[in-house]
Motif scaffolding. Structure first.
Motif, short mmCIF file in Angstrom:
data_model
loop_
_atom_site.label_atom_id
_atom_site.label_comp_id
_atom_site.label_asym_id
_atom_site.label_seq_id
_atom_site.Cartn_x
_atom_site.Cartn_y
_atom_site.Cartn_z
N ASP A 17 -13.78 18.63 42.17
CA ASP A 17 -12.47 19.16 42.57
C ASP A 17 -12.53 20.57 43.14
O ASP A 17 -11.52 21.08 43.64
N THR A 18 -13.68 21.22 43.08
CA THR A 18 -13.81 22.59 43.57
C THR A 18 -13.98 22.61 45.08
O THR A 18 -14.81 21.88 45.64
N VAL A 19 -13.19 23.45 45.74
CA VAL A 19 -13.28 23.64 47.19
C VAL A 19 -13.95 24.99 47.45
O VAL A 19 -13.50 26.03 46.97
N ARG B 46 -7.56 30.17 38.80
CA ARG B 46 -7.92 29.12 39.77
C ARG B 46 -8.82 29.61 40.88
O ARG B 46 -9.79 28.94 41.25
N TYR B 47 -8.53 30.78 41.46
CA TYR B 47 -9.23 31.24 42.66
C TYR B 47 -10.19 32.38 42.35
O TYR B 47 -9.80 33.39 41.74
N SER C 51 -4.30 31.75 46.67
CA SER C 51 -5.44 31.63 47.58
C SER C 51 -5.55 32.78 48.57
O SER C 51 -6.59 32.95 49.20
N GLY D 295 -9.20 24.19 41.78
CA GLY D 295 -8.22 23.11 41.73
C GLY D 295 -7.13 23.34 40.71
O GLY D 295 -6.00 22.85 40.87
N SER D 296 -7.42 24.07 39.65
CA SER D 296 -6.45 24.46 38.63
C SER D 296 -7.04 25.65 37.88
O SER D 296 -8.20 26.01 38.08
N ASP E 299 -12.13 27.57 44.97
CA ASP E 299 -10.84 27.09 44.49
C ASP E 299 -11.14 26.00 43.48
O ASP E 299 -11.59 24.90 43.84
#
Length: 255
Positions: free
Chosen positions: A16-18, A120-121, A87, A58-59, A56
């Motif tokens: 889920d990590t971007v 999250r970020y 973000s 995701g949460s 990121d």
């Protein structure tokens, strides 16, 4: 005695990590930073003002360690660890300058929060305009919370391995294909609680013998006692007094 830390559960590599960066060389893309082999790295297209690597998650997930491995950021550079709920990083929760010799050295960044931060970020920024390489490099990253057994290892052994190949001609002259030497370590645990053993077995089932992970021998000296390693053998454990178990963990440096 300092307690060893195992960093198996890596949010930086989670599905889920971007992951994004300030720029990327097309032959060294940002996806390389999630590759388990740190020599298979990411490079920026040029030197930014500053460059960054951002995650990121995701949460809002708990993070107590942030690690960047195999970088080329010089000692005089301005390097920051930033975290935010947005973000755009417009109202920073953390904006930490990473000091050379304390939080980073010539090849790695290791930052520790004594209380896990659920944010999250995350991003690491680097301003190093005079870097002679003409780009910034990063090989692998870790974000997450470590596992720390109740009792640390009792004894540690080690060796330096030279994997170079030496071939002899018919006349006996050696021909050498030199490779970089690396270290192996063996950690002997004389007492592991039942709960710790369950956690270590679960972690071993995730990384097994093929997937490297971070290990810190002493959190008080984390910058100098961190290793990126893989298991060299199956996880074998034996009985001890009462319910406690003993075992040995042989590992080698990943390269």
């Amino acid at each position: 005695m300092a307690k060893i830390l195992f960093l198996h559960d890596n949010l930086a590599n989670a599905a889920d990590t971007v992951l994004t960066a300030s720029s990327s060389n097309s032959e060294w893309p940002i996806a390389n930073l999630q590759n388990i082999w740190p020599t298979y790295c990411h490079r920026t297209a040029s030197l930014g003002s500053p460059d960054y690597w951002a995650w990121d998650l995701g949460s809002a997930l708990p993070v107590s360690f942030v690690i960047l491995w195999n970088h080329n950021i010089r000692s005089a550079a301005t390097v920051k660890l930033q975290a935010d709920d947005s973000s755009n990083y417009g109202s920073l929760i953390h904006d930490i300058t990473l000091a050379y010799g304390t939080h980073r050295d010539a090849s790695k960044i290791v930052y520790y929060f004594s209380t896990p931060q659920s944010i999250r970020y995350w991003r690491i920024t680097a301003l190093d305009a005079g870097n002679p390489d003409g780009y910034h490099r990063a090989g692998h990253a870790f974000l997450g919370v470590p596992f720390q057994p109740r009792y640390s290892y009792a004894r540690k052994g080690g060796a330096v391995v030279d994997p170079s190949t030496i071939l002899l001609s018919d006349g006996g002259q050696p021909s050498v294909y030199e490779k970089d030497a690396y270290e192996t370590f063996s950690y002997e645990f004389s007492a592991a609680t039942p709960a710790d053993l369950v956690s270590l077995i679960a972690s071993f089932k995730v990384v097994k013998k093929g997937r490297p992970f971070f290990l810190i021998e002493d959190n008080a000296d984390r910058l100098n006692t961190i290793h990126y390693v893989r298991h060299l053998a199956d996880f074998n454990y034996g009985p001890m007094a009462g319910r406690y178990k003993s075992f040995v963990l042989p590992v080698e440096e990943s390269r």
